[in-house]
Scaffold this active site. Structure first.
Site, mmCIF file in Angstrom:
data_model
loop_
_atom_site.group_PDB
_atom_site.id
_atom_site.type_symbol
_atom_site.label_atom_id
_atom_site.label_comp_id
_atom_site.label_asym_id
_atom_site.label_seq_id
_atom_site.Cartn_x
_atom_site.Cartn_y
_atom_site.Cartn_z
ATOM 1 N N SER A 1 8.855 9.210 -11.485
ATOM 2 C CA SER A 1 9.304 8.855 -12.751
ATOM 3 C C SER A 1 8.761 7.913 -13.374
ATOM 4 O O SER A 1 8.279 6.817 -12.922
ATOM 5 C CB SER A 1 10.934 8.448 -12.269
ATOM 6 O OG SER A 1 11.526 8.071 -13.547
ATOM 7 N N SER A 2 8.337 8.280 -14.689
ATOM 8 C CA SER A 2 7.700 7.274 -15.615
ATOM 9 C C SER A 2 6.324 7.001 -15.083
ATOM 10 O O SER A 2 5.357 7.990 -14.979
ATOM 11 C CB SER A 2 8.746 5.961 -15.860
ATOM 12 O OG SER A 2 8.040 5.236 -16.882
ATOM 13 N N ALA A 3 6.188 5.650 -14.648
ATOM 14 C CA ALA A 3 4.616 5.267 -13.911
ATOM 15 C C ALA A 3 4.709 6.223 -12.911
ATOM 16 O O ALA A 3 3.258 6.517 -12.541
ATOM 17 C CB ALA A 3 4.603 3.790 -13.684
#
Length: 428
Positions: free
Chosen positions: A147-149
């Site tokens: 998720s995200s990074a």
């Protein structure tokens, strides 16, 4: 940079808190999360936590699950549904913890964007090799998600190690090679050329970045699932289409989906299948969602895409509409003075459409600046989108799609009417 790192840390904490609420109340398993040290070469200085469920399979699948900036492996373990899914289906989950730039995984350095180049990807591969050897893991069932990074790093791992992973699911990520240096990595919202979607590349150019990670590799590529919220104001929704362009090009597929549907309310799914009907790229646009994925049910959809649920992912068939004509679905994503929009056109008639032009009128002062899967021209408030060479035919009850990015001031109201080759279309 410090300001954004702090923002991401807060966003990561909020996400983990929200996800913890979603999974609260689930029965605790006897198995526990365990930290593993001395797992091998670790140039990224990462920590490793491992979850092996009580009902682990004799030769289990392995899922590498990565947190967002400001998070940690134990936090992602507690705040996402992958643990409970491992309990249900008997696979192992690796939860790494990042150490750079406010606990972000490295997807910006030159070392991270080439096979065995060093930094975090090499550390992550050490974790996978250690787990496979110590727990009799199935080398043909290794998967990655984040998720995200962690979503950004998912695309990195799929590009660097296509011979290792069978599939991946990236939540709120960016295309492989999008960041060209550390200074562009996640500054304040809108300041990063990569995270704001301002980098302009053709699908071929995006695909070339992946191919350059492992020069000369001609083997099978892992299937890719992509997720993004349409109102994400940190990693802009425009990057979603860039990632779609990248991976469909890597697979040699058209950027026009072979099927679209809405498996759940506000989940708009595009699927890109090869000639055999196998879905190689699957892309979810979550209408109205910001930088807060994965939410309830999304991890399960990723695990199903991996093939770890014991079932198959169904291929949707379009539902015929009565009458003749067309239907248009318009899905915008707005931020500050910019926006993107996905437009899906369904031929509800009984005969094919051979060559199409979609027209509409802006209710405000919107101006299209770039487009994909169509040639878009604008004169005043009048806009026309014409097919490209590869997507000019729409069979009866079939669909095609295109999208664009634009600017506006004031209110970004949606068009109230569309026409296909001069015929008014039903909205919705």
């Amino acid at each position: 940079m410090r300001r954004l790192t702090a923002m991401l840390a807060g966003a990561g904490a909020a996400l983990l808190y929200a996800a913890t609420i979603l999974v609260a109340g689930q029965p605790a398993a006897a198995a526990t999360l365990t930290e593993v040290t001395n797992f091998g070469t670790n140039p990224g200085n990462l920590r490793m936590h491992l979850y092996v469920p009580d009902n682990v399979q004799p030769s289990p699948a392995i899922v590498l699950a990565m947190h967002g900036c400001g998070g940690s492996g134990p936090g992602f373990y507690s705040g996402s549904e992958f643990r409970s899914l491992a309990d249900r289906h008997g696979f192992i989950v690796i939860y790494p913890s990042a150490s750079k730039k406010g606990n972000c995984f490295d997807s910006w350095s030159a070392a991270s964007q080439v096979r065995d180049g060093g930094s975090d990807p090499v550390s992550l591969m050490s974790m996978i090799t250690h787990t496979r050897q110590r727990h009799n893991g199935d080398a043909n069932r290794i998967y990655v998600t984040g998720s995200s990074a962690g979503g950004m790093e998912t695309n990195i791992m799929l590009g660097n190690y296509p011979d290792v992973f069978k599939a991946g699911a990236a939540f709120m990520g960016v295309p492989f090679g999008c960041f060209t240096n550390e200074s562009d990595y996640i500054p304040s919202p809108g300041a990063s050329n990569c995270a704001s979607g301002r980098i302009s590349k053709t699908p071929q150019q995006w695909g070339d970045l992946v191919r350059a990670a492992y020069p000369g590799y001609n083997g099978p590529r892992p299937r890719v699932q992509l997720w993004h919220g349409t109102t994400d104001n940190l990693v802009y929704y425009a990057t979603h289409q860039q990632a779609i362009d990248q991976w469909t090009n890597v697979f040699g597929l058209s950027q026009t989906p072979t099927a679209t549907d809405t498996p759940q309310q506000n989940w708009n799914r595009r699927r890109y299948a090869d000639g055999s009907g196998t879905v190689r790229v699957e892309a979810y646009s979550i209408q109205g969602a910001g930088h807060s994925l994965p939410m309830s049910g999304m991890a399960a959809a990723a695990i199903q895409f991996f093939g770890l649920t014991g079932g198959t992912t169904p291929t949707p068939t379009p539902t015929p509409d009565p009458g003749t004509g067309c239907r248009v679905t318009y899905l915008p994503s707005t931020w500050n003075n910019g926006f993107t929009a996905d437009v899906t056109v369904t031929n509800t008639g009984a005969t094919p459409v051979n060559g199409w032009t979609v027209t509409w009128t802006w209710p405000g002062n919107q101006q299209v600046t770039s487009a994909w899967n169509a040639t878009v021209t604008q004169s005043g408030s009048q806009v026309s989108a014409r097919n490209l060479s590869y997507n000019g035919t729409i069979a009866p009850q079939a669909r095609t799609g295109f999208g664009f990015q634009g600017t506006y001031s004031g209110t970004n109201s949606a068009p109230t009417a569309f026409a296909l080759n001069g015929t008014s279309c039903v909205m919705g």
